[in-house]
Design an enzyme around this catalytic site. Structure first.
Site, short mmCIF file in Angstrom:
data_model
loop_
_atom_site.label_atom_id
_atom_site.label_comp_id
_atom_site.label_asym_id
_atom_site.label_seq_id
_atom_site.Cartn_x
_atom_site.Cartn_y
_atom_site.Cartn_z
N HIS A 550 0.85 -1.08 0.02
CA HIS A 550 0.00 0.06 -0.04
C HIS A 550 0.88 1.20 -0.22
CE1 HIS A 550 -3.49 -2.34 2.20
NE2 HIS A 550 -3.42 -2.43 0.98
N HIS A 593 -7.37 -0.19 2.88
CA HIS A 593 -6.46 -0.60 1.75
C HIS A 593 -6.87 0.48 0.53
CE1 HIS A 593 -6.60 -4.82 3.60
NE2 HIS A 593 -7.67 -4.02 4.26
#
Length: 615
Positions: A550, A593
């Site tokens: 990420h 996310h």
């Protein structure tokens, strides 16, 4: 004509001129290509390094990533700088310094939206507003929220195998007419609901909507899956493929960009062309209006540096001619750090599903009997959905102590920190003190990342840091574009990151001790009874942390004097017609996310570019 027939050949691109040349056919690149070519008077070329992967079952089947998770055909694999991991004490489980760390990225049309874990989460309101606070007027929750909803259409899931685990959402907080189909998982483990029940002892609510700016609690997360067809919904399937028939869109896979060709006009660098390799030969495409770099947090700064845009000291050392001296290219790297080993063995008589048990004929037969005709839309698949986001005041008994310790250290070195980083830390501390803003995520993870290993069915309760204080770097180490950049995430350099993980593991164990969770497990497999003291927990963390893929921040959007690489119109400082539009522009990582966030960034970027050119 088939989709493949609508893809370009190299002769359709080489030496041709396009208004916009997009570097990268990943998530953001697909969005921009589709949105910009809505105007038939605009020509766009997309250069994607990977193969097209059209109708590839490892992409279209939602859990294809589990069946071949580390196939190099689908991932780019990078290695970090060994010294950083040794320096911060991160080791292999046998205690030896770990010299490598895998950072995978989707290589192909759709990018990482084609291989990710399918989570569909939006940041909290405060996290998006923080982007505006560090010097980006207009980049706030209201604007992001409207852009983010444009990309999605939520489709209801009629039947699930564990109906007590509720599909909760508020229709006004989701999109209903966007290109990317999202839905709630049909097949879940069943462990997710038990974890939700165990959390109630600690006052953690099951929230009825997680897409409207409030993340504080536990919930069933939607996925980028179309339950009507049983297929993964990606930036390619949603945005790019429907646009391929447009005569003003040219998409060339297997086109590896080596640099942006620029000339100087006064004090600014002007993009004239983009150089790329295809089939072993080098070509150039001409730029009419702009180059848009959408190559990821890893590759976007790398391409800028190869093009002579970056830190003069780094570029001159590599014998790359300096076009723009922009020292912060590749800096401000942030990534979610997850503890990968809090794992519990599951009982076999509790009607639970894992990625391993889903492959058993008897489990498949039972699920098919539950779904009946609803299964006509595609194969059985498994999607992760158990998300819990918590503020430090909920999961730590020493929240005030952790915050005060970092504040003291920040005050001691305030004069030595770059002004932009100091402001970022102040904004991060403000959110850390807010009892309504989550600081960690805990994922219920009933997935075996090494299928066929013979491990018994299990579920992880994996905590990760939402907004790390540690900063890393990504930089070119050679003028040869085939040599990948050096990634130094510098994990847990800031002690506060380590301490947040320590207390998150303690909290997970407290929750796991509740009867609702204990009743479905055989006990803790890892880290086990020999990891009890704070020091043992710290060592366990250093041996078992992982990236969540990420990463953001390497082309940060901030004022130039505060360390920015791009301005609020995403234009690279010191250039006339080069923009960056992907997750690399996000100056502060949010706790969620990142795919839905990247869609929101790309939609905003498309609006900005259209407005700037009067389209």
């Amino acid at each position: 004509m088939s989709l493949e027939q609508h893809l370009a050949k190299v002769e359709d691109v080489a030496d041709k001129t396009f208004d916009f040349v997009i570097i990268g056919g990943g998530l953001a690149g697909c969005v921009l290509a589709a949105r910009l070519t809505e105007n038939p008077g605009v020509s766009v070329a997309v250069l994607e390094a990977g193969k097209a992967h059209l109708n590839d079952p490892l992409v279209t089947v939602p859990d294809g990533w589990m069946r071949q998770a580390y196939n190099p055909e689908y991932d780019w694999v990078f290695r970090t700088k060994p010294q950083a991991r040794i320096q911060n004490g991160i080791t292999t489980p046998d205690g030896k310094p770990d010299p490598s760390f895998y950072w995978s990225r989707g290589k192909g049309l759709g990018g990482s939206s084609s291989i990710n874990f399918l989570f569909w989460t939006r940041p909290s309101r405060e996290e998006v507003d923080a982007v505006e606070k560090v010097g980006n007027p207009g980049w706030n929750w209201e604007r992001f929220f409207e852009a983010a909803k444009k990309c999605e259409t939520l489709v209801k899931t009629p039947i699930t195998n564990h109906p007590d685990y509720k599909d909760l959402y508020d229709s006004k907080y989701v999109g209903h007419a966007g290109p990317v189909t999202i839905s709630f998982a049909r097949t879940v483990s069943g462990a997710e609901h038990r974890f939700q029940q165990a959390l109630q002892a600690f006052g953690v609510p099951v929230i009825d909507d997680a897409l409207g700016g409030n993340l504080n609690g536990t919930f069933k997360c939607p996925n980028n899956v179309d339950t009507r067809t049983g297929t993964r919904s990606t930036a390619a399937t949603g945005y790019l493929y429907p646009a391929l028939t447009r005569p003003n869109l040219t998409v060339l896979p297997e086109a590896y960009v080596t640099r942006i060709i620029t000339s100087k006009e006064g004090e600014e660098a002007v993009a004239k062309g983009v150089e790329f390799k295809h089939g072993g030969k080098t070509y150039t495409v001409n730029v009419g209006k702009e180059v848009i770099v959408s190559a990821s947090t890893v590759k976007s700064p790398h391409i800028l540096e190869l093009s002579g845009i970056g830190n003069r000291k780094i570029l001159e050392k590599l014998d790359i001619p300096v076009q723009v001296d922009l020292p912060t290219v590749g800096e401000n790297l942030q990534d979610h750090l997850i503890l990968a080993n809090p794992v519990w063995a599951l009982k076999s008589d509790q009607d639970l599903v894992t990625s391993d048990t889903l492959l058993k004929p008897e489990v498949q037969s039972k699920l098919k009997s539950i779904y009946g005709e609803e299964l006509s839309g595609g194969p059985l698949y498994f999607a992760l959905s158990g998300c819990t986001f918590l503020p430090v005041q909920t999961f730590s008994d020493r929240a005030d102590e952790i915050i005060a310790s970092f504040e003291k250290k920040l005050a001691e070195r305030a004069d030595k920190l770059p002004v932009g980083l100091k402001e970022q830390y102040e904004v991060q501390l403000e959110m850390l003190k807010d009892k309504n803003v989550p600081d960690i995520e805990i994922v219920v993870f009933p997935v075996n990342m090494q299928p066929g290993s013979g491990a018994p069915p299990f579920a992880g309760l994996l905590p990760s840091i939402g907004r790390p204080f540690t900063r890393g770097t990504i930089h070119a180490i050679s003028k040869d574009p085939e040599v990948q950049p050096e990634i130094d995430p510098n994990y847990i350099e800031e002690e506060i990151d380590l301490e947040l993980l320590v207390d998150s593991l303690k909290f997970v164990r407290k929750v796991a001790a509740q009867e609702e969770w204990k009743s479905i497990t055989e006990g803790e497999m890892l880290p086990g009874p020999n990891v009890v003291s704070d020091e043992q927990i710290r060592e366990n963390i250093k041996q078992n942390v992982s990236t969540t893929w990420h990463a953001c921040g390497t082309c940060s959007m901030m004022p130039r004097e505060k360390g920015g690489v791009v301005d609020t119109h995403l234009k690279v400082y010191g250039t006339k017609n080069i923009r960056v539009a992907d997750l690399s522009i996000l100056p502060l990582l949010t706790s969620v996310h990142t795919q839905a966030t990247t869609y929101g960034i790309a939609e905003q970027a498309a609006d900005i570019i259209k407005a700037d050119h009067g389209l």
